[in-house]
Motif scaffolding. Structure first.
Motif, short mmCIF file in Angstrom:
data_model
loop_
_atom_site.label_atom_id
_atom_site.label_comp_id
_atom_site.label_asym_id
_atom_site.label_seq_id
_atom_site.Cartn_x
_atom_site.Cartn_y
_atom_site.Cartn_z
N VAL A 288 -12.13 37.32 13.13
CA VAL A 288 -12.53 35.84 13.63
C VAL A 288 -11.42 35.19 14.20
O VAL A 288 -11.72 34.25 15.28
CB VAL A 288 -13.57 35.29 12.64
CG1 VAL A 288 -13.83 33.77 13.00
CG2 VAL A 288 -14.64 35.68 12.15
N LYS A 289 -10.45 34.93 13.71
CA LYS A 289 -9.29 34.29 14.10
C LYS A 289 -8.76 35.06 15.34
O LYS A 289 -8.30 33.98 16.32
CB LYS A 289 -8.46 34.11 13.03
CG LYS A 289 -7.12 32.98 13.22
CD LYS A 289 -6.18 32.77 12.36
CE LYS A 289 -5.24 31.48 12.81
NZ LYS A 289 -4.40 31.28 11.38
N LEU A 290 -8.84 36.18 15.56
CA LEU A 290 -8.29 36.77 16.56
C LEU A 290 -9.26 36.80 17.80
O LEU A 290 -9.32 37.42 18.88
CB LEU A 290 -8.04 38.60 16.31
CG LEU A 290 -6.84 38.62 15.35
CD1 LEU A 290 -6.79 40.21 15.23
CD2 LEU A 290 -5.53 38.18 16.22
N LYS A 291 -10.72 36.08 17.66
CA LYS A 291 -11.75 35.94 18.55
C LYS A 291 -12.19 37.32 19.08
O LYS A 291 -12.55 37.56 19.98
CB LYS A 291 -11.30 35.26 19.68
CG LYS A 291 -10.98 33.77 19.36
CD LYS A 291 -10.44 32.98 20.74
CE LYS A 291 -9.81 31.40 20.19
NZ LYS A 291 -9.44 30.93 21.49
N LYS A 292 -12.29 38.14 18.33
CA LYS A 292 -12.77 39.52 18.28
C LYS A 292 -14.36 39.30 18.04
O LYS A 292 -15.31 40.16 18.45
CB LYS A 292 -12.23 40.68 17.37
CG LYS A 292 -10.75 40.98 18.08
CD LYS A 292 -10.37 41.43 19.24
CE LYS A 292 -9.22 41.54 19.52
NZ LYS A 292 -8.76 41.84 21.11
N ILE B 79 -22.09 38.76 12.49
CA ILE B 79 -21.79 39.22 11.16
C ILE B 79 -23.10 39.49 10.47
O ILE B 79 -22.97 40.47 9.67
CB ILE B 79 -21.20 37.71 10.64
CG1 ILE B 79 -19.69 37.55 11.25
CG2 ILE B 79 -20.74 37.98 8.95
CD1 ILE B 79 -19.20 36.52 10.87
N PHE B 80 -24.27 38.71 10.59
CA PHE B 80 -25.68 39.11 9.88
C PHE B 80 -26.08 40.36 10.51
O PHE B 80 -26.61 40.95 9.56
CB PHE B 80 -26.44 38.02 10.34
CG PHE B 80 -26.05 36.64 9.88
CD1 PHE B 80 -25.38 36.34 8.67
CD2 PHE B 80 -26.25 35.37 10.75
CE1 PHE B 80 -24.97 35.27 7.96
CE2 PHE B 80 -25.79 34.44 9.96
CZ PHE B 80 -25.36 34.05 8.83
N LEU B 81 -25.66 40.95 11.75
CA LEU B 81 -26.31 42.10 12.17
C LEU B 81 -25.67 43.32 11.52
O LEU B 81 -26.51 44.20 11.36
CB LEU B 81 -25.98 42.32 13.70
CG LEU B 81 -26.55 43.64 14.39
CD1 LEU B 81 -27.84 43.76 14.28
CD2 LEU B 81 -25.78 43.76 15.85
N PHE C 91 -12.59 47.24 16.05
CA PHE C 91 -11.29 46.82 16.11
C PHE C 91 -10.17 47.22 15.09
O PHE C 91 -9.55 46.40 14.50
CB PHE C 91 -11.57 45.28 16.23
CG PHE C 91 -12.47 44.65 17.04
CD1 PHE C 91 -12.24 44.51 18.42
CD2 PHE C 91 -13.76 44.24 16.74
CE1 PHE C 91 -12.98 44.26 19.41
CE2 PHE C 91 -14.66 43.99 17.44
CZ PHE C 91 -14.57 43.62 18.95
N SER C 92 -10.42 48.22 14.79
CA SER C 92 -9.43 49.06 13.57
C SER C 92 -8.05 48.98 14.31
O SER C 92 -7.01 48.64 13.47
CB SER C 92 -9.96 50.28 13.19
OG SER C 92 -9.88 51.23 14.53
N ASP C 93 -7.77 48.91 15.48
CA ASP C 93 -6.33 49.00 15.90
C ASP C 93 -5.92 47.63 16.06
O ASP C 93 -4.66 47.67 15.77
CB ASP C 93 -6.40 49.56 17.38
CG ASP C 93 -6.92 51.10 17.66
OD1 ASP C 93 -6.77 51.99 16.40
OD2 ASP C 93 -7.34 51.59 18.57
N ASP C 94 -6.53 46.69 16.09
CA ASP C 94 -5.94 45.53 16.30
C ASP C 94 -5.74 44.94 14.71
O ASP C 94 -4.76 44.31 14.48
CB ASP C 94 -7.24 44.47 16.62
CG ASP C 94 -7.54 44.49 18.10
OD1 ASP C 94 -6.45 44.72 18.88
OD2 ASP C 94 -8.74 44.42 18.44
N LEU C 95 -6.44 45.57 13.82
CA LEU C 95 -6.25 45.19 12.60
C LEU C 95 -5.00 45.85 11.86
O LEU C 95 -4.12 45.31 11.04
CB LEU C 95 -7.33 45.57 11.38
CG LEU C 95 -8.78 44.66 11.68
CD1 LEU C 95 -9.70 45.36 10.90
CD2 LEU C 95 -8.41 43.29 11.26
N LYS C 96 -4.99 47.18 12.38
CA LYS C 96 -3.82 47.94 12.17
C LYS C 96 -2.39 47.29 12.57
O LYS C 96 -1.37 47.08 12.03
CB LYS C 96 -3.87 49.41 12.79
CG LYS C 96 -2.69 50.22 12.06
CD LYS C 96 -3.06 51.66 12.66
CE LYS C 96 -1.81 52.52 12.19
NZ LYS C 96 -2.07 54.15 12.72
N ASN C 97 -2.43 46.71 13.96
CA ASN C 97 -1.31 46.24 14.54
C ASN C 97 -0.96 44.73 13.64
O ASN C 97 0.34 44.44 13.83
CB ASN C 97 -1.55 45.88 15.89
CG ASN C 97 -1.63 47.40 16.88
OD1 ASN C 97 -1.26 48.23 16.49
ND2 ASN C 97 -2.31 47.23 17.84
#
Length: 324
Positions: free
Chosen positions: A105-109, A116-118, A304-310
C-alpha cells in the motif's frame, strides 16, 4: 628490750606547722568553652615546703547551630527540549508498515480498498484503512458499559466500548475494546473497528434508476439472543430502525431499509453486533447480475513479489550499514 619512747611535744608542734605552711599550686585545663573549671588549689604535703599539683578537666560546651543554606538558582529555559520533543512526535506519525500488505500500500502497488477485499487479504494495520479512507471515515461510540471481575482483593471494574466506523459509501466496521480507562477503551475500539472494516453491497427496490439506495436482498444476522433482519425498502422510506443499529446502517451508506429485531435488544452490544453481522452477508448472495464470467487475477503478493523482495534486501543492507 626497751619500748619506744612517745614523741615529745616539740615534734608535734613542728608537724602541725608543716601542715599549715604547705603551698598548693593547681593547674586547671578546660576543653572547649567549659562551664566548670579545674580545682584551684592543690593538696599540701605533710611536711613543710611540699607542693601539690591538681589537674581538672572541664566539660566543653556544645557547638553552635549551622546556618541555612542559600536559595537555589532558577531553572534554565526549556525551548530546545520542546523543539526536540515536537520533532519526535512528528517522527512517530510517520507510518512504517510491518506487513506485506502495508508495504504494498505504501509503495502504491494497491490503489483501492476493493483490491484487498477481492482477494480476502487480512488487514492487520489500521493505517492501511486511514491511507484510503482517512478524509471520509467517521466514527461514533455506540455503547460504553462497565464490566467487573471478582478477584481475591475485591472487584476489578473495567469499561467496554463499542465503536462503529464508516465512510457512508459502502464501508463499515465495528470494534470492541475493554480497558481500565474509558479513553483507552474508545481509542482501542476505533483501531479494531478499522481492522474489521467490511464492504456492504447496495441495490435497488423496484426500478434500477439512480444510485443504489437499499440492500439487494433480505439478510439476517444473529448475536446472542438478538436476531436482526434487514429488508429492502422503496426509495424515500428512510431507515426504519432503532437508535443503535440506525447509526451503523447510516455508516454503511444505506438510505432506505426496513428492520425487524427479536430477542433481548436491550443488550446493546449484541444488538449492534447482530446488525453488523447482517450487513456483512450482503455479498454472500450471488444474484443474476453477478453470473457473468470473470477472469481471475493473481494475488498481489504474487504479482509484486519482486518489489517485496527488493525492499527486503534494501532493508537488510541498511541494517548492516547501521551495525557496521
Amino acid at each position: 628490750s626497751s619500748s619506744p619512747s612517745p614523741p615529745s611535744s616539740n615534734a608535734k608542734t613542728t608537724m602541725m606547722e608543716g601542715e599549715g605552711r604547705g603551698r598548693g599550686r593547681g593547674r586547671g585545663r578546660g576543653r572547649g568553652m567549659g562551664d566548670r573549671g579545674g580545682f584551684g588549689g592543690g593538696f599540701g604535703g605533710d611536711f613543710e615546703g611540699g607542693r601539690g599539683r591538681g589537674r581538672g578537666r572541664g566539660m566543653g560546651g556544645r557547638g553552635g547551630r549551622g546556618g541555612r543554606g542559600g536559595r537555589g538558582g532558577r531553572g534554565g529555559r526549556r525551548g530546545r527540549r520542546g523543539r526536540r520533543g515536537r520533532r519526535n512526535r512528528d517522527e512517530d506519525k510517520v507510518w512504517h508498515p510491518c506487513t506485506k500488505l502495508g508495504r504494498l500500500v505504501k509503495l502504491k502497488k494497491i490503489t483501492k480498498l476493493e483490491d484487498i477485499f477481492l482477494f480476502s487479504l487480512p488487514i492487520k494495520e489500521s493505517q492501511i484503512v486511514d491511507y484510503f479512507l482517512k478524509e471520509e471515515l467517521k466514527d461514533e461510540v455506540m455503547n460504553i458499559m462497565p464490566v467487573q471481575k471478582q478477584t481475591t482483593a475485591g472487584q476489578r471494574t473495567r469499561f467496554k466500548a463499542f465503536v462503529a466506523v464508516g465512510d457512508c459509501n459502502g464501508h463499515v466496521g465495528l470494534g470492541v475494546k475493554c480497558s481500565a480507562e474509558v479513553a483507552n477503551a474508545i481509542r482501542g475500539a476505533i483501531d479494531r473497528a478499522k481492522l474489521n472494516i467490511i464492504p456492504v453491497r447496495r441495490g435497488y427496490w423496484g426500478g434500477t434508476f439512480g444510485k443504489p439506495h437499499t440492500i439487494p436482498t433480505k439478510v439476517t444476522g444473529k448475536c446472542g439472543s438478538v436476531t436482526m433482519r434487514l429488508i429492502p425498502a422503496p426509495r424515500g422510506t428512510g431507515i426504519v430502525a432503532g437508535r443503535v443499529p440506525k447509526k451503523v446502517i447510516q455508516f454503511a451508506g444505506v438510505t432506505d431499509i426496513y428492520t425487524s429485531a427479536t430477542g433481548a435488544t436491550r443488550t446493546l452490544g449484541n444488538f449492534v453486533k447482530a446488525t453488523f453481522s447482517a450487513l456483512s452477508k450482503t455479498y454472500s448472495y450471488l444474484t443474476p447480475d453477478m453470473w457473468e464470467d470473470r477472469s481471475f487475477a493473481i494475488s498481489p503478493y504474487q504479482e509484486f513479489s519482486d518489489d517485496l523482495k527488493n525492499e527486503d534486501s534494501n532493508k537488510k543492507k541498511l541494517i548492516d550499514d547501521i551495525d557496521g
